[in-house]
Design a protein around this motif. Structure first.
Motif, PDB file in Angstrom:
ATOM      1  N   UNK A   1       2.177  17.237 -14.529  1.00 10.59           N
ATOM      2  CA  UNK A   1       2.066  16.486 -13.270  1.00 10.59           C
ATOM      3  C   UNK A   1       0.881  17.009 -12.461  1.00 10.59           C
ATOM      4  N   UNK A   2      -0.028  16.127 -12.094  1.00 15.08           N
ATOM      5  CA  UNK A   2      -1.201  16.495 -11.302  1.00 15.08           C
ATOM      6  C   UNK A   2      -1.068  15.886  -9.914  1.00 15.08           C
ATOM      7  N   UNK A   3      -1.299  16.731  -8.887  1.00 12.24           N
ATOM      8  CA  UNK A   3      -1.131  16.290  -7.506  1.00 12.24           C
ATOM      9  C   UNK A   3      -2.419  16.533  -6.736  1.00 12.24           C
ATOM     10  N   UNK A   4      -2.909  15.498  -6.076  1.00 12.86           N
ATOM     11  CA  UNK A   4      -4.070  15.608  -5.199  1.00 12.86           C
ATOM     12  C   UNK A   4      -3.592  15.446  -3.762  1.00 12.86           C
ATOM     13  N   UNK A   5      -4.219  16.191  -2.851  1.00 12.81           N
ATOM     14  CA  UNK A   5      -3.818  16.157  -1.443  1.00 12.81           C
ATOM     15  C   UNK A   5      -4.990  15.753  -0.562  1.00 12.81           C
ATOM     16  N   UNK A   6      -4.665  15.123   0.553  1.00 13.47           N
ATOM     17  CA  UNK A   6      -5.629  14.722   1.566  1.00 13.47           C
ATOM     18  C   UNK A   6      -5.123  15.243   2.914  1.00 13.47           C
ATOM     19  N   UNK A   7      -6.023  15.752   3.738  1.00 12.78           N
ATOM     20  CA  UNK A   7      -5.693  16.184   5.101  1.00 12.78           C
ATOM     21  C   UNK A   7      -6.249  15.127   6.043  1.00 12.78           C
ATOM     22  N   UNK A   8      -5.412  14.557   6.896  1.00  9.50           N
ATOM     23  CA  UNK A   8      -5.868  13.379   7.649  1.00  9.50           C
ATOM     24  C   UNK A   8      -5.134  13.223   8.973  1.00  9.50           C
ATOM     25  N   UNK A   9      -5.655  12.291   9.777  1.00  6.39           N
ATOM     26  CA  UNK A   9      -5.001  11.876  11.013  1.00  6.39           C
ATOM     27  C   UNK A   9      -4.484  10.446  10.920  1.00  6.39           C
ATOM     28  N   UNK A  10      -5.156   9.588  10.142  1.00  2.00           N
ATOM     29  CA  UNK A  10      -4.764   8.184  10.000  1.00  2.00           C
ATOM     30  C   UNK A  10      -4.567   7.548  11.380  1.00  2.00           C
ATOM     31  N   UNK A  11      -5.616   7.623  12.226  1.00  2.00           N
ATOM     32  CA  UNK A  11      -5.466   7.240  13.637  1.00  2.00           C
ATOM     33  C   UNK A  11      -6.365   6.072  14.030  1.00  2.00           C
ATOM     34  N   UNK A  12      -6.060   4.827  13.603  1.00  2.00           N
ATOM     35  CA  UNK A  12      -4.962   4.480  12.704  1.00  2.00           C
ATOM     36  C   UNK A  12      -5.434   4.463  11.250  1.00  2.00           C
ATOM     37  N   UNK A  13      -4.506   4.228  10.352  1.00  2.00           N
ATOM     38  CA  UNK A  13      -4.829   4.110   8.932  1.00  2.00           C
ATOM     39  C   UNK A  13      -5.716   2.883   8.727  1.00  2.00           C
ATOM     40  N   UNK A  14      -6.743   3.023   7.874  1.00  2.00           N
ATOM     41  CA  UNK A  14      -7.640   1.890   7.598  1.00  2.00           C
ATOM     42  C   UNK A  14      -8.113   1.942   6.153  1.00  2.00           C
ATOM     43  N   UNK A  15      -8.991   1.006   5.795  1.00  2.00           N
ATOM     44  CA  UNK A  15      -9.422   0.878   4.406  1.00  2.00           C
ATOM     45  C   UNK A  15     -10.114   2.128   3.868  1.00  2.00           C
ATOM     46  N   UNK A  16     -10.791   2.873   4.745  1.00  2.00           N
ATOM     47  CA  UNK A  16     -11.433   4.101   4.297  1.00  2.00           C
ATOM     48  C   UNK A  16     -10.423   5.111   3.792  1.00  2.00           C
ATOM     49  N   UNK A  17      -9.263   5.158   4.434  1.00  2.00           N
ATOM     50  CA  UNK A  17      -8.208   6.077   3.987  1.00  2.00           C
ATOM     51  C   UNK A  17      -7.612   5.605   2.664  1.00  2.00           C
ATOM     52  N   UNK A  18      -7.460   4.292   2.517  1.00  2.00           N
ATOM     53  CA  UNK A  18      -6.964   3.753   1.247  1.00  2.00           C
ATOM     54  C   UNK A  18      -7.966   4.028   0.121  1.00  2.00           C
ATOM     55  N   UNK A  19      -9.252   3.897   0.449  1.00  2.00           N
ATOM     56  CA  UNK A  19     -10.312   4.184  -0.531  1.00  2.00           C
ATOM     57  C   UNK A  19     -10.264   5.648  -0.967  1.00  2.00           C
ATOM     58  N   UNK A  20     -10.007   6.542  -0.034  1.00  2.00           N
ATOM     59  CA  UNK A  20      -9.933   7.965  -0.360  1.00  2.00           C
ATOM     60  C   UNK A  20      -8.805   8.236  -1.350  1.00  2.00           C
ATOM     61  N   UNK A  21      -7.644   7.602  -1.151  1.00  2.00           N
ATOM     62  CA  UNK A  21      -6.527   7.776  -2.079  1.00  2.00           C
ATOM     63  C   UNK A  21      -6.869   7.219  -3.460  1.00  2.00           C
ATOM     64  N   UNK A  22      -7.505   6.058  -3.453  1.00  2.00           N
ATOM     65  CA  UNK A  22      -7.888   5.430  -4.728  1.00  2.00           C
ATOM     66  C   UNK A  22      -8.860   6.310  -5.507  1.00  2.00           C
ATOM     67  N   UNK A  23      -9.877   6.828  -4.824  1.00  2.00           N
ATOM     68  CA  UNK A  23     -10.862   7.672  -5.495  1.00  2.00           C
ATOM     69  C   UNK A  23     -10.261   9.010  -5.903  1.00  2.00           C
ATOM     70  N   UNK A  24      -9.313   9.505  -5.131  1.00  2.00           N
ATOM     71  CA  UNK A  24      -8.643  10.756  -5.505  1.00  2.00           C
ATOM     72  C   UNK A  24      -7.957  10.601  -6.856  1.00  2.00           C
ATOM     73  N   UNK A  25      -7.301   9.478  -7.071  1.00  2.00           N
ATOM     74  CA  UNK A  25      -6.649   9.245  -8.365  1.00  2.00           C
ATOM     75  C   UNK A  25      -7.681   9.123  -9.482  1.00  2.00           C
ATOM     76  N   UNK A  26      -8.759   8.386  -9.200  1.00  2.00           N
ATOM     77  CA  UNK A  26      -9.756   8.150 -10.251  1.00  2.00           C
ATOM     78  C   UNK A  26     -10.497   9.428 -10.634  1.00  2.00           C
ATOM     79  N   UNK A  27     -10.871  10.235  -9.654  1.00  2.00           N
ATOM     80  CA  UNK A  27     -11.694  11.414  -9.926  1.00  2.00           C
ATOM     81  C   UNK A  27     -10.900  12.604 -10.453  1.00  2.00           C
TER      82      UNK A  27
END
Length: 488
Positions: A1-27
């Motif tokens: 099991x591989x786990x990637x973490x992000x430190x964030x505020x999500x103030x508010x959550x937007x597409x850039x935050x979704x992109x970060x999660x997507x790229x975290x999985x890919x990379x």
């Protein structure tokens, strides 16, 4: 099991935050992506625009598998402490493999060179920093000049161009990236850093882009949401909504007018996350720093002398004197922070000090920046000038495993429940999945931190409830969020 973490505020959550999660999985090939997210107050020293549960739901709806709450004491601290404590909590989970973060630079090699220089403080850097501070410059400015001198002139260091150094220390995501790398090095944690070049608008851009394809910044989204509300709370005649014509993605306001900027706002937030945000704003409005004004005014007029400010986190002697001297000019939180601005104090540092005064967040006696222990503090104040650096020495007084930390689960996706089992099995700090259980699970400084977070969360909730007329929801009564993803 591989786990990637992000430190964030999500103030508010937007597409850039979704992109970060997507790229975290890919990379990284991660099976799970988790986030440690600021609570109801953020690093700029202001309240989050909507509460932590709403932002958590948005993240779970748009790419994140689990969200941890980041206590206000650390989430509203300097960039150094903000990064260090988050990395420390992630390391204690015992299962995080990667830390993924955005940066304007996108070059991990260059970021590591700068982070190493800031951590090791070679003689060239230390001397240049001393001179700059002596000349009355703020610490961020002095540090940038010292780093530039070290990296462009010291033959023992990797040479960098003047423009590269300036960019690295003048853009928000780069600054946090450097602090993440410093924390990983200092704490000697086995978490691999991965950086992704920031996409979309610049961090501080407050005007929404005219191009629907460009991702708006959180700053631009916040500015727009504030502009369409009345005193921070939405009026039914102006609140945003989406029409049922999803094929044409036609967005209007309730009065019937088409608003191109509104369209850009809506397309800048993932659809399911936007539905959550809209529902929350409709019911409860948004929060602004000036919502804290009455409480701050009471704190200011309770002072009998500048020494009464001793021990407030992020406070300095110079700032304390200025606050006491200028309190008669107080009209609201934002205006007062602007009045206090000076050559050697940034607006963000002032905001943080005022927020901590408002919330009653005090520093430990040995730590003027409030980054260490929180209980049984004695009154103390930074004795240096307001240009003194926010030293990493204070962080070293709170080493890994000192009993201060815990991990509070705000929410997780039901289809990723195995992740929660992994965390609870491998962590070496208490994990809170039911807020009401926190007092029984924690002791000492961890319990004091939890109680402090409960208090400031309830304050935020009370203020928002008074604005909206909705019932107040005590922090300990809120269950962990178990998000049910929509059927494909």
């Amino acid at each position: 099991m591989t786990i990637a973490a992000v430190i964030a505020e999500f103030n508010p959550f937007h597409n850039g935050h979704a992109y970060l999660a997507k790229m975290a999985r890919e990379l990284t090939g991660a099976d799970f992506v988790i986030a440690i997210m600021s609570g109801d107050y953020v690093q700029r020293g202001v309240p989050a625009i909507v509460d932590r549960e709403t932002r958590c739901r948005m993240a779970l709806a748009a790419g994140y598998d689990l969200v941890l709450a980041y206590p206000t004491r650390f989430a509203s601290a300097s960039a150094e402490c903000f990064a260090a404590k988050a990395v420390e909590i992630l390391s204690h989970l015992g299962c995080v493999d990667y830390l993924v973060f955005g940066s304007e630079n996108g070059d991990l090699t260059a970021l590591n060179v700068v982070a190493d220089t800031l951590s090791d403080e070679p003689p060239t850097y230390k001397e240049a920093l001393r001179r700059a501070l002596k000349n009355g410059l703020s610490f961020p400015t002095a540090r940038a000049l010292a780093l530039e001198e070290a990296l462009t002139s010291d033959s023992s260091l990797m040479k960098m161009e003047h423009s590269d150094v300036a960019t690295l220390l003048s853009t928000p995501n780069n600054i946090l990236a450097l602090e993440y790398l410093k924390a990983i090095k200092r704490l000697k944690v086995n978490i691999k850093p991965v950086t992704i070049t920031r996409a979309g608008q610049a961090y501080h851009d407050e005007a929404l882009p005219d191009d629907d394809t460009q991702m708006p910044s959180a700053s631009a989204i916040r500015a727009y949401l504030e502009a369409i509300t009345s005193n921070g709370c939405c009026e039914s005649s102006r609140i945003i909504y989406r029409t049922t014509d999803t094929a044409n993605a036609a967005h209007t306001n309730i009065s019937g007018g088409n608003d191109k900027h509104l369209n850009n706002t809506l397309t800048g937030i993932p659809a399911e996350a936007l539905t959550i945000l809209e529902a929350d704003i409709r019911a409860r409005g948004i929060m602004h720093e000036n919502d804290l004004s009455p409480i701050l005014a009471e704190k200011l007029w309770s002072l009998t002398c500048p020494e009464d400010l001793m021990g407030i986190a992020d406070m300095t002697v110079d700032l304390g004197n200025a606050i006491f001297k200028k309190r008669q000019t107080f009209t609201d939180f934002a205006a007062f922070a602007e009045v206090l601005k000076s050559k050697n104090l940034t607006r963000t540092r002032i905001n943080r000090a005022l927020l901590h005064l408002t919330l009653g967040i005090r520093a430990q006696s040995s730590d003027p920046n409030g980054t260490a222990a929180i209980s049984s503090v004695s009154p103390v104040m930074s004795t240096g000038s307001s240009s003194e650096p926010e030293s990493s020495e204070s962080l070293n007084r709170n080493p890994v495993g000192d009993g201060l930390l815990y991990a509070q689960i705000l929410g997780f996706r039901k289809d990723k429940a195995a992740l929660l089992k992994t965390i609870t099995a491998q962590t070496d700090i208490p994990v809170i999945t039911r807020p009401a259980d926190g007092p029984a699970l924690l002791t000492g400084e961890a319990l004091a931190l939890f109680r402090e977070e409960e208090r400031v969360t309830n304050l935020y909730e009370s203020l928002r409830s008074m604005k909206s007329g909705q019932a107040m929801r005590p922090a300990l009564s809120r269950p962990v969020i178990v998000f049910m993803p929509a059927e494909p």
